[in-house]
Design a protein around this motif. Sequence first.
Motif, PDB file in Angstrom:
ATOM      1  N   ASP A   1       0.846  -1.194   0.000  1.00  0.00           N
ATOM      2  CA  ASP A   1       0.000   0.000   0.000  1.00  0.00           C
ATOM      3  C   ASP A   1       0.883   1.247   0.000  1.00  0.00           C
ATOM      4  O   ASP A   1       2.118   1.153  -0.016  1.00  0.00           O
ATOM      5  N   ILE A   2       0.235   2.410   0.029  1.00  0.00           N
ATOM      6  CA  ILE A   2       0.989   3.662  -0.068  1.00  0.00           C
ATOM      7  C   ILE A   2       1.894   3.861   1.145  1.00  0.00           C
ATOM      8  O   ILE A   2       3.011   4.388   1.025  1.00  0.00           O
ATOM      9  N   ASP A   3       1.472   3.410   2.330  1.00  0.00           N
ATOM     10  CA  ASP A   3       2.308   3.552   3.519  1.00  0.00           C
ATOM     11  C   ASP A   3       3.603   2.761   3.368  1.00  0.00           C
ATOM     12  O   ASP A   3       4.682   3.229   3.764  1.00  0.00           O
ATOM     13  N   ALA A   4       3.493   1.570   2.803  1.00  0.00           N
ATOM     14  CA  ALA A   4       4.681   0.740   2.584  1.00  0.00           C
ATOM     15  C   ALA A   4       5.614   1.388   1.568  1.00  0.00           C
ATOM     16  O   ALA A   4       6.843   1.349   1.717  1.00  0.00           O
ATOM     17  N   LEU A   5       5.037   1.998   0.530  1.00  0.00           N
ATOM     18  CA  LEU A   5       5.853   2.664  -0.484  1.00  0.00           C
ATOM     19  C   LEU A   5       6.576   3.869   0.108  1.00  0.00           C
ATOM     20  O   LEU A   5       7.777   4.070  -0.123  1.00  0.00           O
ATOM     21  N   VAL A   6       5.854   4.672   0.866  1.00  0.00           N
ATOM     22  CA  VAL A   6       6.453   5.857   1.494  1.00  0.00           C
ATOM     23  C   VAL A   6       7.587   5.440   2.427  1.00  0.00           C
ATOM     24  O   VAL A   6       8.658   6.071   2.453  1.00  0.00           O
ATOM     25  N   ALA A   7       7.369   4.372   3.184  1.00  0.00           N
ATOM     26  CA  ALA A   7       8.403   3.895   4.108  1.00  0.00           C
ATOM     27  C   ALA A   7       9.638   3.406   3.350  1.00  0.00           C
ATOM     28  O   ALA A   7      10.774   3.693   3.746  1.00  0.00           O
ATOM     29  N   ALA A   8       9.409   2.684   2.258  1.00  0.00           N
ATOM     30  CA  ALA A   8      10.524   2.131   1.480  1.00  0.00           C
ATOM     31  C   ALA A   8      11.370   3.226   0.835  1.00  0.00           C
ATOM     32  O   ALA A   8      12.580   3.078   0.675  1.00  0.00           O
ATOM     33  N   LYS A   9      10.728   4.326   0.468  1.00  0.00           N
ATOM     34  CA  LYS A   9      11.439   5.419  -0.211  1.00  0.00           C
ATOM     35  C   LYS A   9      11.743   6.591   0.732  1.00  0.00           C
ATOM     36  O   LYS A   9      12.109   7.680   0.273  1.00  0.00           O
ATOM     37  N   ASN A  10      11.599   6.362   2.026  1.00  0.00           N
ATOM     38  CA  ASN A  10      11.716   7.450   2.997  1.00  0.00           C
ATOM     39  C   ASN A  10      13.072   8.151   2.946  1.00  0.00           C
ATOM     40  O   ASN A  10      13.139   9.386   2.892  1.00  0.00           O
ATOM     41  N   ASP A  11      14.162   7.386   2.977  1.00  0.00           N
ATOM     42  CA  ASP A  11      15.494   8.003   2.982  1.00  0.00           C
ATOM     43  C   ASP A  11      15.735   8.821   1.713  1.00  0.00           C
ATOM     44  O   ASP A  11      16.294   9.934   1.775  1.00  0.00           O
ATOM     45  N   GLU A  12      15.320   8.280   0.572  1.00  0.00           N
ATOM     46  CA  GLU A  12      15.488   9.005  -0.695  1.00  0.00           C
ATOM     47  C   GLU A  12      14.628  10.260  -0.733  1.00  0.00           C
ATOM     48  O   GLU A  12      15.040  11.294  -1.263  1.00  0.00           O
ATOM     49  N   THR A  13      13.422  10.172  -0.148  1.00  0.00           N
ATOM     50  CA  THR A  13      12.527  11.333  -0.110  1.00  0.00           C
ATOM     51  C   THR A  13      13.133  12.441   0.735  1.00  0.00           C
ATOM     52  O   THR A  13      13.098  13.627   0.364  1.00  0.00           O
ATOM     53  N   ILE A  14      13.688  12.070   1.877  1.00  0.00           N
ATOM     54  CA  ILE A  14      14.335  13.054   2.750  1.00  0.00           C
ATOM     55  C   ILE A  14      15.518  13.708   2.027  1.00  0.00           C
ATOM     56  O   ILE A  14      15.703  14.929   2.079  1.00  0.00           O
ATOM     57  N   ALA A  15      16.284  12.895   1.320  1.00  0.00           N
ATOM     58  CA  ALA A  15      17.463  13.411   0.609  1.00  0.00           C
ATOM     59  C   ALA A  15      17.073  14.383  -0.498  1.00  0.00           C
ATOM     60  O   ALA A  15      17.673  15.456  -0.629  1.00  0.00           O
ATOM     61  N   ILE A  16      16.059  14.020  -1.304  1.00  0.00           N
ATOM     62  CA  ILE A  16      15.662  14.897  -2.411  1.00  0.00           C
ATOM     63  C   ILE A  16      14.991  16.165  -1.877  1.00  0.00           C
ATOM     64  O   ILE A  16      15.144  17.254  -2.438  1.00  0.00           O
ATOM     65  N   THR A  17      14.271  16.038  -0.751  1.00  0.00           N
ATOM     66  CA  THR A  17      13.653  17.211  -0.125  1.00  0.00           C
ATOM     67  C   THR A  17      14.729  18.202   0.329  1.00  0.00           C
ATOM     68  O   THR A  17      14.610  19.407   0.100  1.00  0.00           O
ATOM     69  N   ALA A  18      15.772  17.668   0.953  1.00  0.00           N
ATOM     70  CA  ALA A  18      16.871  18.531   1.423  1.00  0.00           C
ATOM     71  C   ALA A  18      17.606  19.174   0.256  1.00  0.00           C
ATOM     72  O   ALA A  18      18.005  20.343   0.311  1.00  0.00           O
ATOM     73  N   LYS A  19      17.763  18.426  -0.826  1.00  0.00           N
ATOM     74  CA  LYS A  19      18.514  18.917  -1.984  1.00  0.00           C
ATOM     75  C   LYS A  19      17.740  19.991  -2.744  1.00  0.00           C
ATOM     76  O   LYS A  19      18.288  21.019  -3.158  1.00  0.00           O
TER      77      LYS A  19
END
Length: 293
Positions: free
Chosen positions: A105-123
């Motif tokens: 589900d979407i929660d699992a996807l968000v969790a799996a991509k969490n580190d990359e999301t944080i990195a792209i957000t910071a960048k």
Amino acid sequence: MFTGSDVIALRQKTGAGVLDCKKALTETGGDMEKAVDYLREKGMATAAKKASRIAAEGIVAAKVSGNTGVLVEVNCETDFVAKGEQYKEFVDSVADYVLSNDVKDIDALVAAKNDETIAITAKIGEKIAIRRFVKYTAENGVVESYIHMGGKVGVLVEIEGCTCEGTHELAHEVALQIAAAKPLYLNAAEVPAEVIEHEKEILKVQALNEGKPAAIVDRMVEGRVKKYYEEFCLLNQAFVKDPAMTIEKLVKSYSDKMGKTLSVKRFTRFEMGEGLEKKSNDFAAEVEAQMKK
């Protein structure tokens, strides 16, 4: 009882004027759903499709490999970022991940991509949010995707019955139809009974408000329900490339030509940002000005 934000929301849902929305909310004690019905009964609004006022920014992306396809939406804060290559690469990576993995589900996807999301957000310096996805795998057929307006609209459709080239051609035509005509359901049988009953109630009040004789109102309502199916059910819709033909007839024509029994199994249409709100200072100011009158 209600605020300027409520008026904005009602206007976005119905397309009615600000003063009409204000009156509808006044008459219904601020109840949003009753206000929508009020405006429809007065002929000031049509049946609601998916949200027509798109506010959030981002991209809808699709990937198809073999008989499997995915559709994802990832949001950001500005259109400028949405057009950037770094952002597009991240969205592609999200689509690739869903395509290659069994994501629950979407929660699992968000969790799996969490580190990359944080990195792209910071960048990038903007909040990035993976909002939704869908994944189809055809057992005996094809999955086709279509992206419109550079990622503003995305479609995923599954046609079953054959994996040959003609099926891909049909799937492409149906995907274009879905992007353009915005169906909500596959066919009339998919429309929930409560939705139709609600429509009938609204349509009956509309007809009576138009001064139609009570004796013919029921017949008019049935005719208008048929038009509802023609507008919101994919197979009942007129084919945008040939309005004399419905999508159901288009599918049959391909079936006859190919000697196969083809059918549209399912579809999803994402419109970037639908249902999300983004503050518009100019529009809010317009509503506040009208509210004071």
